[in-house]
Design an enzyme around this catalytic site. Structure first.
Site, PDB file in Angstrom:
ATOM      1  N   HIS A 245     -26.565  20.157   1.661  1.00  0.00           N
ATOM      2  CA  HIS A 245     -26.386  21.583   0.311  1.00  0.00           C
ATOM      3  C   HIS A 245     -25.798  22.001  -0.066  1.00  0.00           C
ATOM      4  CE1 HIS A 245     -28.916  22.277  -2.974  1.00  0.00           C
ATOM      5  NE2 HIS A 245     -29.046  23.274  -2.806  1.00  0.00           N
TER       6      HIS A 245
ATOM      7  N   GLU B 205      -6.993   1.950 -12.881  1.00  0.00           N
ATOM      8  CA  GLU B 205      -6.004   3.149 -12.102  1.00  0.00           C
ATOM      9  C   GLU B 205      -5.234   3.749 -12.853  1.00  0.00           C
ATOM     10  OE1 GLU B 205      -8.349   2.243  -7.685  1.00  0.00           O
ATOM     11  OE2 GLU B 205      -6.145   1.696  -7.757  1.00  0.00           O
TER      12      GLU B 205
ATOM     13  N   CYS C 118       1.365  -1.060  -0.614  1.00  0.00           N
ATOM     14  CA  CYS C 118       0.173  -0.104  -0.191  1.00  0.00           C
ATOM     15  C   CYS C 118       0.624   1.502   0.148  1.00  0.00           C
ATOM     16  CB  CYS C 118      -0.849   0.022   1.154  1.00  0.00           C
ATOM     17  SG  CYS C 118      -1.873   1.257   1.430  1.00  0.00           S
TER      18      CYS C 118
ATOM     19  N   LYS D 282      -1.226   5.324  -6.237  1.00  0.00           N
ATOM     20  CA  LYS D 282      -1.493   5.582  -6.926  1.00  0.00           C
ATOM     21  C   LYS D 282      -2.627   6.560  -6.593  1.00  0.00           C
ATOM     22  CE  LYS D 282      -4.800   3.864  -5.407  1.00  0.00           C
ATOM     23  NZ  LYS D 282      -4.927   2.332  -5.379  1.00  0.00           N
TER      24      LYS D 282
ATOM     25  N   TYR E  88      -8.627  -3.347 -11.257  1.00  0.00           N
ATOM     26  CA  TYR E  88      -9.104  -2.056 -10.617  1.00  0.00           C
ATOM     27  C   TYR E  88      -8.300  -1.628 -10.548  1.00  0.00           C
ATOM     28  CZ  TYR E  88      -7.479  -2.881  -6.001  1.00  0.00           C
ATOM     29  OH  TYR E  88      -6.086  -4.089  -5.306  1.00  0.00           O
TER      30      TYR E  88
ATOM     31  N   CYS F  15      -1.359   1.794  -2.368  1.00  0.00           N
ATOM     32  CA  CYS F  15      -2.304   2.973  -2.322  1.00  0.00           C
ATOM     33  C   CYS F  15      -2.173   4.089  -2.768  1.00  0.00           C
ATOM     34  CB  CYS F  15      -3.182   2.731  -0.986  1.00  0.00           C
ATOM     35  SG  CYS F  15      -3.692   0.827  -0.518  1.00  0.00           S
TER      36      CYS F  15
ATOM     37  N   GLU G  31     -25.398  14.462  -0.684  1.00  0.00           N
ATOM     38  CA  GLU G  31     -26.784  14.848  -1.012  1.00  0.00           C
ATOM     39  C   GLU G  31     -28.180  13.942  -1.751  1.00  0.00           C
ATOM     40  OE1 GLU G  31     -29.325  19.036  -1.027  1.00  0.00           O
ATOM     41  OE2 GLU G  31     -27.637  19.042  -2.268  1.00  0.00           O
TER      42      GLU G  31
END
Length: 625
Positions: free
Chosen positions: A600, A340, A183, A191, A336, A188, A605
């Site tokens: 908002h 990615e 990672c 990346k 993925y 991670c 939302e």
């Protein structure tokens, strides 16, 4: 609250009373809870026929990785499957339940009144650990990645004498790295940083003109800000900055282990027996270390490209430390990781092609995967579909010629393979311990992070049938250490874990996909609430006028209306989804979801205002404030 529909298979022979009773009880439960359980019996004519099917070198029990299933020889045999198939296909098997007594015990638990305050406990096999043992350590962790370090620090904090061994074997292209695991070093962290850079470059081109932002005093642009913007990415600079950041993390991790009284050893471990390892340093010198308990946290490594010239392809282990820009790149695979990498390379202005054998993002929600496909296709990533790589050849000019199964040939500066990962256990000497691994992926087979050898445990990507995610490894490692040395009985909860795919348009989810919900509950027993919308921050960008975000909630139609899955495709997906994970862990219902007041104006939302159903046929596109 209703849970996912369980598909339970029970096999036995017709004259077996235990089989008959198990089937009768299970069918009664299924009648009472048709949305939660489906029973599929497999009845054999007599005992001999049943045993011929179950036993032997190619008997049905060999389809299981669970050691208990592999030795089961009586009637009935019960197991769960992933979908409502006939249950006799290896890839469809989810888990082994047991025989007659195990099945009735499961039914009793299933029918027991729900007690929300009741503590969930984990009961593990006694591993023989005693405070007065004569081993060198209480706990030796093999692997200095996220899960291994978390477990070692927690165990040490609880008073255990702990050592953590970490040794990175170079990739086939010679890439190596420091403490911290995949990672931090090649996953991670680099990346996400390159992904952030790609998004920044995209925003400069797509959004700045609409906001009237121009470079320099004299831009030559018109009053609408339609000036031409040119950018250039200096790979050497971003590479060096990222590597410097990672080296800083490597140093901090070593300091933290020392501060927590964990002995760090930069050595390669191999088991001699269940309580002994041989540790080899960089100079080839070996020492013997003993421990009462061991934790395997070695993670995985990329699977190689199996074709002629496959050794010319690099992997995600290599791409972040390349001295020169990858240039024109072929990404092999639709995982993925592949998408990615393709996304941030294209976002940095490179020519990128993805070779796809079947579908994108297998295992994820199909509708969301298709939206990622469309977005990436419209943002410069080229796809070669239903192809495999037949051959790679190095040209005289240093380029790599790739021949695909559709007959097409092209040359690339870089070929990056991301077709899966394999657990890094092959050279651990597990054959000397009795630890059972899944032959398909070399992962350790276990229950409650405990392997078939009771004093040897596993967490993270190396453990079979668990999510391959860094936070999962960390939490599982901490929970295990607390059970082993802190008196805890709390198991790791692998249900409803959020995840995000950092493609150019991000995708985050928690819970199950629409396809899995249909397979588990039946299409008529679920409802999908969905909405397509344009994020406010994109509304001034002419080049984004055709881009939309998307969200949906998959809901059980039972009176509880339990939310089974939430999916979101759009900007800042990880930030949007994290909070919904906490709600899902607490049994989120659709009523609670839509009773929540939104913030908002935000994309999040849109999830708490979901009202349009797929079954109603209304357009999912949202309008208004």
């Amino acid at each position: 609250m209703a849970g996912p529909r369980k598909v339970l298979h029970v096999a036995g022979y017709d004259s077996c009373g235990f089989f008959t009773r198990a089937v009768s009880v299970l069918r009664s439960v299924a009648i009472l809870f048709p949305h939660r359980i489906k029973v599929i019996p497999h009845t054999f004519e007599d005992r001999a026929t049943y045993r011929a099917w179950l036993l032997g070198d190619d008997g049905f029990r060999t389809c299981f990785t669970d050691p208990l299933a592999q030795t089961h020889s009586t009637s009935p045999m019960c197991w769960f499957t992933k979908s409502e198939s006939d249950g006799l296909v290896k890839d469809e098997i989810h888990s082994f339940l047991g025989g007659h007594d195990d099945t009735l015990d499961w039914c009793r638990t299933f029918l027991a009144p729900s007690d929300k305050e009741k503590e969930v406990t984990a009961t593990m096999v006694d591993d023989g650990h005693a405070p007065n043992h004569n081993y060198d350590y209480d706990f030796v962790v093999i692997g200095g990645g996220s899960g291994g370090m978390a477990a070692s620090k927690e165990a040490a904090a609880l008073g255990a004498k702990v050592a953590c061994l970490d040794f990175v074997r170079p990739s086939p292209h010679g890439t190596t790295w420091g403490l911290g695991g995949t990672c931090v070093n090649v996953g991670c962290i680099p990346k996400k940083l390159l992904h952030a850079g790609a998004l920044l470059r995209e925003s400069i081109h797509a959004d700045m003109p609409g906001y009237g932002i121009m470079f320099g005093a004299e831009t030559g642009g018109d009053h609408d800000g339609n000036n031409e913007i040119k950018t250039r990415v200096a790979w050497s600079i971003v590479r060096e900055n990222i590597q410097n950041y990672i080296r800083g993390l490597n140093f901090k991790y070593r300091v933290r282990l020392r501060e927590k009284n964990v002995t760090y050893l930069n050595k390669l471990a191999k088991f001699i027996d269940p309580h002994t390892i041989e540790a080899t340093d960089r100079k080839g010198q070996t020492t013997t270390i003993t421990s009462s308990r061991f934790l395997i946290a070695t993670g995985g490594r990329p699977s190689p490209l199996e074709c002629e010239g496959g050794e010319l392809a690099i992997s995600s282990d290599d791409v972040f430390s390349l001295e020169e820009s990858p240039g024109k790149t072929l990404c092999v695979g639709a995982s993925y990781i592949s998408l990615e990498c393709a996304g941030f390379l294209a976002g940095l202005g490179l020519d990128v092609t993805v070779a796809v054998r079947s579908i994108l993002l297998r295992g994820f929600d199909r509708e969301c995967a298709d939206r990622i496909d469309t977005y990436m296709s419209n943002h410069g990533v080229k796809f070669k579909r239903e192809v495999t790589v037949l051959k790679l050849e190095k040209e005289a000019d240093g380029l790599i010629k790739a021949t695909l199964s559709d007959g097409s040939i092209d040359t690339y500066n870089t070929v990056l393979v991301a077709v899966g990962r394999t657990a890094d256990t092959a050279k651990l000497g597990l054959e000397n311990t009795g630890v059972v691994t899944n032959p398909k992926n070399r992962k350790v087979v276990g229950k409650l992070e405990q392997s078939s050898c009771p004093n040897i445990y596993a967490v993270g990507d190396v453990l079979d049938n668990t999510p391959e995610l860094t936070p999962v490894a960390i939490q599982a490692g901490v929970a295990l250490a607390r059970r082993l040395f802190g008196g805890s009985k709390e198991p790791m909860d692998y249900v409803n874990i959020c995840t995000t795919v950092f493609t150019p348009i991000e995708y985050a989810c928690v819970g199950i996909s629409e396809e899995d919900a249909i397979a588990q509950f039946g299409e008529s027993n679920i409802e999908v609430y969905h909405r397509e919308f344009q994020p406010l921050e994109w509304s001034l960008s002419a080049s984004r006028s055709h881009n939309t975000a998307f969200c949906k909630a998959v809901v059980d139609k039972t009176p509880d209306e339990k939310v089974l899955g939430i999916h979101y495709v759009g900007p800042n997906a990880g930030e949007v989804m994290q909070g919904f994970g906490a709600a899902m862990k607490n049994g989120l219902s659709y009523k609670t979801l839509v009773d929540t007041v939104g913030i908002h104006p935000t994309s999040a939302e849109e999830i708490v205002t979901l009202a349009i159903t797929k079954s109603g046929g209304e357009d999912a596109a949202a309008g208004g404030c």
